[in-house]
Design an enzyme around this catalytic site. Structure first.
Site, short mmCIF file in Angstrom:
data_model
loop_
_atom_site.label_atom_id
_atom_site.label_comp_id
_atom_site.label_asym_id
_atom_site.label_seq_id
_atom_site.Cartn_x
_atom_site.Cartn_y
_atom_site.Cartn_z
N ASP A 68 33.38 41.91 -18.46
CA ASP A 68 34.53 41.26 -17.83
C ASP A 68 35.34 40.57 -18.92
O ASP A 68 34.79 39.79 -19.70
CB ASP A 68 34.08 40.22 -16.81
CG ASP A 68 33.42 40.83 -15.58
OD1 ASP A 68 33.24 42.06 -15.55
OD2 ASP A 68 33.08 40.08 -14.65
N ASP A 78 35.15 43.68 -1.73
CA ASP A 78 34.63 42.37 -2.12
C ASP A 78 34.56 41.50 -0.88
O ASP A 78 35.58 41.23 -0.25
CB ASP A 78 35.53 41.73 -3.18
CG ASP A 78 35.70 42.63 -4.40
OD1 ASP A 78 34.77 43.40 -4.70
OD2 ASP A 78 36.75 42.55 -5.06
#
EC number: 5.3.1.16
Length: 248
Positions: free
Chosen positions: A17, A137
């Site tokens: 990330d 998500d």
């Protein structure tokens, strides 16, 4: 042990990330909860050298709408030749999607765009097929959008729409588990695979090799892979150990 080895393998995707040019991990997706782990190119190269077939590469700045790390992502992909890249974060229009594929992403995750712009999402799912996955998500059964800062609709309604569009793959994250090292949400994954014939990649919560073994048990039901982040960076186990448990 031989019975375990005969089970289908789980594909593992170590996560890189990227925020403000650094490799970071968030806790429950919250901006400001970053823990930095240095240079993303080095992080990706480390996972490639340790045997990764895939890397899950995320541009957090693009996901949060605060710029992007395009040049750096291109360097990461260039330095990890032979490793397949799943790219996520801020893919919301033709320009960002085409750029991701041009710099070498094998697969691109749509998040917010699949919720806020369903017609465009359906179009690119039809156009690019296997190169598109949709990130679901979730908090409970409510989807999270815009870097997990806004609600994005009901999980099951959106999944039904994406099924009709022919989505090739889903990346399912329990936002409450992500970066928390408290174990994956196996019940959520079981519910999703019951509603689709498409492969599902699990994300969020992996804390131990036992968690990877538990996810491998779901491969026969439709869980294809798992994204592993903080547990690797914090040294809970090594990638070769995880790959061994996953059946590689």
């Amino acid at each position: 042990m031989s019975e375990f080895n005969n089970r289908p393998r789980l594909v593992l995707l170590p996560a890189v990330d990227v925020a403000d040019g650094k490799a970071v991990r968030l806790t429950q997706g919250a901006a400001g909860s970053e823990t930095s782990y240095g240079d993303p190119v080095d992080a990706a190269a480390e996972w490639a050298d340790a045997g990764a077939e895939w890397i899950h590469l995320v541009d957090l700045d693009a996901a949060f709408g605060r710029g992007d790390n395009r040049g750096l992502l291109k360097r990461v992909i260039r330095q990890t030749k032979g490793v397949k890249i799943e790219l996520s974060g801020g893919i919301r229009d033709d320009d960002s999607l085409e750029h991701a594929l041009e710099i070498g992403a094998t697969r691109v995750n749509l998040g917010t765009a699949a919720l806020e712009n369903p017609e465009w999402a359906s179009h690119v799912i039809g156009q690019y097929g296997e190169a598109i996955a949709v990130g679901l998500d979730v908090r409970g059964t409510t989807l999270a959008a815009r870097g997990w800062t806004r609600e994005g609709g009901d999980l099951w309604q959106v999944l039904e729409r994406l099924e009709e569009a022919g989505c090739a793959r889903y990346v399912v994250t329990d936002v409450t588990k992500d970066g928390a090292l408290k174990g994956p949400n196996l019940d959520l994954l079981r519910q999703v695979v019951e509603r689709t014939e498409r492969p599902v990649v699990a994300s969020g919560g992996i804390a131990s090799l036992d968690d990877i073994a538990a996810l491998r048990e779901l491969v026969s039901l439709g869980v294809e892979g798992a994204i592993v982040g903080k547990a690797l960076y914090s040294g809970a186990f090594t990638l070769p150990e995880a790959l061994d448990v996953a059946g590689h």
